[in-house]
Design a protein around this motif. Structure first.
Motif, PDB file in Angstrom:
ATOM      1  N   UNK A  28      -5.563  -1.387  -4.244  1.00  0.00           N
ATOM      2  CA  UNK A  28      -6.299  -2.486  -3.624  1.00  0.00           C
ATOM      3  C   UNK A  28      -5.740  -2.799  -2.238  1.00  0.00           C
ATOM      4  N   UNK A  29      -4.421  -2.734  -2.094  1.00  0.00           N
ATOM      5  CA  UNK A  29      -3.818  -2.973  -0.774  1.00  0.00           C
ATOM      6  C   UNK A  29      -4.184  -1.868   0.203  1.00  0.00           C
ATOM      7  N   UNK A  30      -4.155  -0.610  -0.262  1.00  0.00           N
ATOM      8  CA  UNK A  30      -4.535   0.500   0.614  1.00  0.00           C
ATOM      9  C   UNK A  30      -6.008   0.394   1.025  1.00  0.00           C
TER      10      UNK A  30
ATOM     11  N   UNK B  90      -3.493   5.938   0.068  1.00  0.00           N
ATOM     12  CA  UNK B  90      -4.661   5.861   0.941  1.00  0.00           C
ATOM     13  C   UNK B  90      -5.658   6.960   0.605  1.00  0.00           C
ATOM     14  N   UNK B  91      -5.141   8.155   0.277  1.00  0.00           N
ATOM     15  CA  UNK B  91      -6.031   9.252  -0.112  1.00  0.00           C
ATOM     16  C   UNK B  91      -6.772   8.901  -1.396  1.00  0.00           C
ATOM     17  N   UNK B  92      -6.072   8.347  -2.361  1.00  0.00           N
ATOM     18  CA  UNK B  92      -6.714   7.970  -3.614  1.00  0.00           C
ATOM     19  C   UNK B  92      -7.685   6.816  -3.430  1.00  0.00           C
ATOM     20  N   UNK B  93      -7.369   5.924  -2.504  1.00  0.00           N
ATOM     21  CA  UNK B  93      -8.286   4.803  -2.244  1.00  0.00           C
ATOM     22  C   UNK B  93      -9.610   5.298  -1.693  1.00  0.00           C
ATOM     23  N   UNK B  94      -9.577   6.385  -0.926  1.00  0.00           N
ATOM     24  CA  UNK B  94     -10.806   6.937  -0.363  1.00  0.00           C
ATOM     25  C   UNK B  94     -11.577   7.753  -1.388  1.00  0.00           C
TER      26      UNK B  94
ATOM     27  N   UNK C 199       0.814  -1.215   0.000  1.00  0.00           N
ATOM     28  CA  UNK C 199       0.000   0.000   0.000  1.00  0.00           C
ATOM     29  C   UNK C 199       0.846   1.262   0.000  1.00  0.00           C
ATOM     30  N   UNK C 200       2.083   1.180   0.466  1.00  0.00           N
ATOM     31  CA  UNK C 200       2.955   2.348   0.537  1.00  0.00           C
ATOM     32  C   UNK C 200       3.972   2.386  -0.593  1.00  0.00           C
ATOM     33  N   UNK C 201       3.818   1.543  -1.592  1.00  0.00           N
ATOM     34  CA  UNK C 201       4.786   1.448  -2.687  1.00  0.00           C
ATOM     35  C   UNK C 201       4.224   2.050  -3.966  1.00  0.00           C
TER      36      UNK C 201
ATOM     37  N   UNK D 169     -11.294   7.660  -4.791  1.00  0.00           N
ATOM     38  CA  UNK D 169     -11.573   7.020  -6.078  1.00  0.00           C
ATOM     39  C   UNK D 169     -12.975   6.417  -6.104  1.00  0.00           C
ATOM     40  N   UNK D 170     -13.460   5.918  -4.966  1.00  0.00           N
ATOM     41  CA  UNK D 170     -14.805   5.353  -4.849  1.00  0.00           C
ATOM     42  C   UNK D 170     -15.493   6.004  -3.651  1.00  0.00           C
ATOM     43  N   UNK D 171     -16.792   5.814  -3.552  1.00  0.00           N
ATOM     44  CA  UNK D 171     -17.541   6.337  -2.403  1.00  0.00           C
ATOM     45  C   UNK D 171     -17.348   5.395  -1.220  1.00  0.00           C
ATOM     46  N   UNK D 172     -16.161   5.491  -0.645  1.00  0.00           N
ATOM     47  CA  UNK D 172     -15.811   4.554   0.422  1.00  0.00           C
ATOM     48  C   UNK D 172     -16.710   4.740   1.641  1.00  0.00           C
TER      49      UNK D 172
END
Length: 297
Positions: free
Chosen positions: A264-266, A78-82, A53-55, A84-87
């Motif tokens: 996906x890992x984040x 992590x910011x993009x993981x939140x 997730x940090x790579x 990118x979708x309606x988390x």
């Protein structure tokens, strides 16, 4: 006046004590080594997900050597993981569904477990055996028939299947409650009956307050099961009301439809954090529930 002097320790006694002390030290060392090995085995997958997730995608392509470089940590994954979708919406769906399942399953299992433990009726032991036998049926074997049944009555795409599952109880939780209630002294039940309590008041006012460790354990187990379930929401729910588990699996794709592993890992770390925090907070109740619900015929 003569006094008796304490006898000096014999050579065999001192040697035996030293050997016993050395044996305990070897056993302690073996225990610590086993703990470290288990920690490495179970902790390695979580560490690997965190490093992924940090790579960057380039570091991921380099293998373990690239993941172990800490000079360019990608916290923006992590910011993009939140974003990118309606988390948040999917998180709310999972939280509602897991809480609903945990509360309903715990309540129904406690009632059934109390009935099996304290109410004597013809055929109750055979029925309890059948309930326990249902634990041997794998979920995957009943998934397609369950889908067809709910599809026939128009419940696909709704949360009603989880309501019905919750009201029907869990065989494992029924077993735990039954074992706990069976260990409560009969004098408490007799005293409640003498005071004019029926079965329901006896259950609510006497037995239920005593079963706090089992209740908390049941809530935790059922919550984590519903939170981590992927197959059932993917099959029975649609894109609007699906859970976080399905969203994390299907949302982080590139234009070609391939999964973006770092995102996906984040997303997976953000997904497991709530269940992990709840588990760490309530883990002490597992010990008390295991001790208080020992097997009893």
């Amino acid at each position: 006046m003569l006094t008796r002097q304490p006898a000096a320790p014999t050579e065999n006694g001192a040697g035996g004590s030293a050997r016993s002390r050395e044996k305990r030290q070897r056993q302690s060392a073996f225990v610590y080594i086993a703990i470290v090995v288990c920690l490495a085995l179970f902790g390695a997958p979580f560490l690997w997900i965190l490093l992924t997730a940090l790579a960057t995608p380039q570091q991921l392509g380099e293998g373990a050597g690239g993941l172990l470089r800490f000079d360019n940590l990608q916290w923006n994954n992590f910011v993009e993981a939140v974003t990118r979708v309606e988390l948040g919406a999917y998180f709310g769906n999972s939280l509602f569904l897991a809480t609903l399942t945990a509360v309903l399953t715990t309540a129904s299992s406690a009632i059934v477990g109390f009935a099996f433990a304290r109410i004597r009726a013809r055929g109750s032991k055979a029925l309890f055996t059948i309930v326990l036998a249902t634990m041997m049926i794998p979920q995957i074997a009943t998934l397609i028939p369950t889908y067809m049944m709910f599809s026939q009555v128009g419940l696909v795409g709704t949360y009603w299947p989880w309501v019905l599952w919750g009201l029907s109880g869990s065989a494992y939780m029924i077993f735990l409650f039954r074992q706990f209630f069976a260990a409560i002294p009969l004098e408490l039940e007799d005293a409640a009956i003498i005071d004019g309590c029926g079965w329901f008041r006896t259950f609510v006012q006497i037995f239920l307050p005593l079963s706090r460790p089992i209740i908390l354990t049941s809530l935790l187990l059922q919550f984590t099961w519903a939170w981590g379930d992927y197959l059932t929401p993917a099959l029975l729910l649609n894109q609007d009301n699906t859970t976080l588990a399905v969203a994390v699996t299907n949302a982080y794709l590139d234009p070609q439809g391939n999964g973006i592993t770092t995102l996906q890992a984040a997303g997976s770390i953000l997904y497991i954090l709530p269940a992990l925090v709840i588990f760490l907070f309530f883990q002490r109740y597992f010990i008390s529930s295991a001790l208080s619900s020992g097997v009893k015929g």
